[in-house]
Design a protein around this motif. Structure first.
Motif, PDB file in Angstrom:
ATOM      1  N   TRP A 123      -8.942  -1.638   8.674  1.00  0.00           N
ATOM      2  CA  TRP A 123      -9.507  -0.586   7.536  1.00  0.00           C
ATOM      3  C   TRP A 123      -8.559  -0.932   6.358  1.00  0.00           C
ATOM      4  CZ3 TRP A 123      -8.838   3.862  11.587  1.00  0.00           C
ATOM      5  CH2 TRP A 123      -9.801   4.083  12.591  1.00  0.00           C
ATOM      6  N   PHE A 124      -7.347  -1.275   6.567  1.00  0.00           N
ATOM      7  CA  PHE A 124      -6.278  -1.099   5.433  1.00  0.00           C
ATOM      8  C   PHE A 124      -6.294  -2.249   4.705  1.00  0.00           C
ATOM      9  CE2 PHE A 124      -5.090   1.483   8.858  1.00  0.00           C
ATOM     10  CZ  PHE A 124      -4.848   2.858   8.273  1.00  0.00           C
TER      11      PHE A 124
ATOM     12  N   ILE B  90       0.867   3.070  10.471  1.00  0.00           N
ATOM     13  CA  ILE B  90       0.156   2.447   9.176  1.00  0.00           C
ATOM     14  C   ILE B  90       1.463   1.635   8.452  1.00  0.00           C
ATOM     15  CG2 ILE B  90      -0.627   3.212   7.080  1.00  0.00           C
ATOM     16  CD1 ILE B  90      -1.940   5.643   8.432  1.00  0.00           C
TER      17      ILE B  90
ATOM     18  N   MET C 210       0.917  -1.328   0.055  1.00  0.00           N
ATOM     19  CA  MET C 210      -0.039   0.089   0.022  1.00  0.00           C
ATOM     20  C   MET C 210       0.993   1.290  -0.074  1.00  0.00           C
ATOM     21  SD  MET C 210      -2.986   1.117   2.697  1.00  0.00           S
ATOM     22  CE  MET C 210      -1.864   1.448   3.997  1.00  0.00           C
TER      23      MET C 210
ATOM     24  N   CYS D  92      -3.240   4.810   0.545  1.00  0.00           N
ATOM     25  CA  CYS D  92      -3.536   5.365   1.577  1.00  0.00           C
ATOM     26  C   CYS D  92      -3.277   7.143   1.825  1.00  0.00           C
ATOM     27  CB  CYS D  92      -3.251   4.845   2.795  1.00  0.00           C
ATOM     28  SG  CYS D  92      -3.598   5.342   4.664  1.00  0.00           S
TER      29      CYS D  92
ATOM     30  N   GLN E 112       1.084  -2.458   7.571  1.00  0.00           N
ATOM     31  CA  GLN E 112       1.246  -3.202   6.302  1.00  0.00           C
ATOM     32  C   GLN E 112       1.889  -4.425   6.403  1.00  0.00           C
ATOM     33  OE1 GLN E 112       2.552   0.668   4.210  1.00  0.00           O
ATOM     34  NE2 GLN E 112       1.662  -0.698   2.603  1.00  0.00           N
TER      35      GLN E 112
ATOM     36  N   LYS F  92      -6.319  -2.331   0.761  1.00  0.00           N
ATOM     37  CA  LYS F  92      -6.197  -0.974  -0.114  1.00  0.00           C
ATOM     38  C   LYS F  92      -4.864  -0.665  -0.689  1.00  0.00           C
ATOM     39  CE  LYS F  92     -10.225   0.309   2.013  1.00  0.00           C
ATOM     40  NZ  LYS F  92     -11.250   0.204   1.328  1.00  0.00           N
TER      41      LYS F  92
END
Lengths: 275, 275
Positions: free
Chosen positions: B243-244, B270, B1, B250, B274, B247
């Motif tokens: 949430w991630f 964040i 991401m 971001c 990952q 994805k």
């Protein structure tokens, strides 16, 4: 065919007032057309010997000079006052107002934005009271113009309010202070709203007024949007029979400088055409 | 991401300035939260012994009192000055401005319309400098309010410009003179524009800021319009792994009261998620 009159039409306060002033000043001259209606100007000439002059040089000493409803530039007024003439001011008070505003705001250091037509006599008059005014008819014309962070703005009395809002919205986006004076005249609104309403019901619209009258042209534009068969006429002579063929509802409105006697003549002639 | 930062985010001029003032005033108290960010307030307490007090009664004589970025009501300032304390003003100059404007305009006899949230400390402060101000968040709230023909208007620094335009459009339609002061802060615009742009590219947006911060909530609202998976977090602890999932991009932005060290922590976390 049914004939319907708009709920509000014709002479506004300022025009009625100017005609009264002219009637009370027989044997005078008006500097520029008193109002934007040739027929009424002719009537004032015939009945009251109020004559139209276009140039200051044509004005003789000791004459009485009536200032037109739209006002005149400050410099011209000064020239008149230098001459040995009596100045009778028939400037509409709603036009005197923006003149006073731009003068005061210029003194207070504001940049002046005038929303109006630079070629219209009203705006030529208002401009003359401002220091370096910017005169525009659209946001596009305003873009890139040199303006201080403090801007004061006025509008030509006969402009559309929604267009003025666009100018103000642009200014408030770019400047710290925008002093908005709503100098658009209610009479114009009222005639316009009534014309809009009527033109939705009519299948032919007759707009009576001067072809150089800004507010009459606005009425024509509004009617045309709702009723494609809209016609602008200055008087009864301009009516054409074929316009009315097969029509059921004929709407009638008139600009703010159109006298009642002309409106009545037009209505009478439309009635005759029907026969 | 991929992680992308908005082109403009975080601390505005006024917040940076207030923190600097607080750091230079160790062992002082702030009357109300200095900025809308609890984490930064905690840091100032720990590192500089700058303490938060909520009531004037809690403030002891001879103490140094820092005024928050949002400003405080005039009456409260007067009470502080009556006490034997040193007042250190960290009110954002962009907030002092509308305070001064409404004070001057009230003196000049204008009705005052404040576009903002009556419960926000900034507005409570600005209101206190005006005579009988009308505080509204929408045109609907403005309708029927008693106003003079001369109106001056200011906006809360963090409001949306387009909403302010609606207020002004309503006022200019109904009043003869509207004096518009664009007191909305550019920093807010810049962060908002950048958030809008980034939220169109991202499939998840993390908005970092205080949950009681007006401008952070605005950023959240803007992001949510373009990117449904937008989340408002106060710090790294509030991030949630799920949430991630899946994805690709971001986006990250932060409110005007969010310190850089919190933003950095969030980004670090964040990155860890990952893995």
């Amino acid at each position: 065919m049914e004939i319907r009159l708009a709920k509000s039409y014709g002479f506004c306060f300022g025009v009625k007032r100017a005609i009264k002033i002219a009637e009370e000043s027989p044997n005078s001259v008006t500097f520029g057309p008193l109002i934007h209606n040739k027929n009424e100007i002719d009537r004032l000439k015939e009945k009251y010997n109020v004559e139209l002059v276009e140039e200051i040089d044509e004005i003789q000493e000791n004459s009485r000079v009536v200032i037109r409803t739209h006002g005149i530039p400050k410099e011209k007024l000064a020239l008149l006052k230098e001459k040995n003439v009596e100045v009778i001011d028939a400037t509409c008070p709603f036009v005197t107002k923006p003149q006073e505003i731009v003068s005061k705001m210029s003194e207070e250091g504001y940049s002046i934005v005038i929303f109006g037509d630079i070629n219209h006599p009203e705006i030529k008059g208002v401009m003359s009271y401002a220091t370096d005014p910017i005169v525009v008819l659209s946001v596009e014309e305003l873009e890139g113009k040199p303006l201080k962070e403090k801007v004061a703005t006025v509008a030509q009395t006969t402009r559309k309010f929604e267009e003025y809002q666009k100018i103000v919205n642009y200014l408030m986006e770019h400047k710290k202070e925008v002093r908005v004076f709503n100098t658009i005249c209610n009479a114009t609104f009222e005639n316009q709203d009534a014309a809009r309403e009527l033109s939705r019901e009519a299948d032919i619209m007759i707009i009576i007024g001067g072809k150089n009258s800004s507010n009459t042209k606005q009425l024509f534009k509004i009617c045309k949007e709702n009723c494609p068969d809209s016609y602008l006429v200055e008087n009864a002579k301009e009516l054409e029979k074929e316009w009315f063929e097969g029509k059921k509802v004929c709407g009638i409105t008139a600009g703010a400088s159109t006298p009642n006697w002309i409106i009545e003549e037009v209505i009478e002639n439309i009635k005759k055409i029907q026969v």
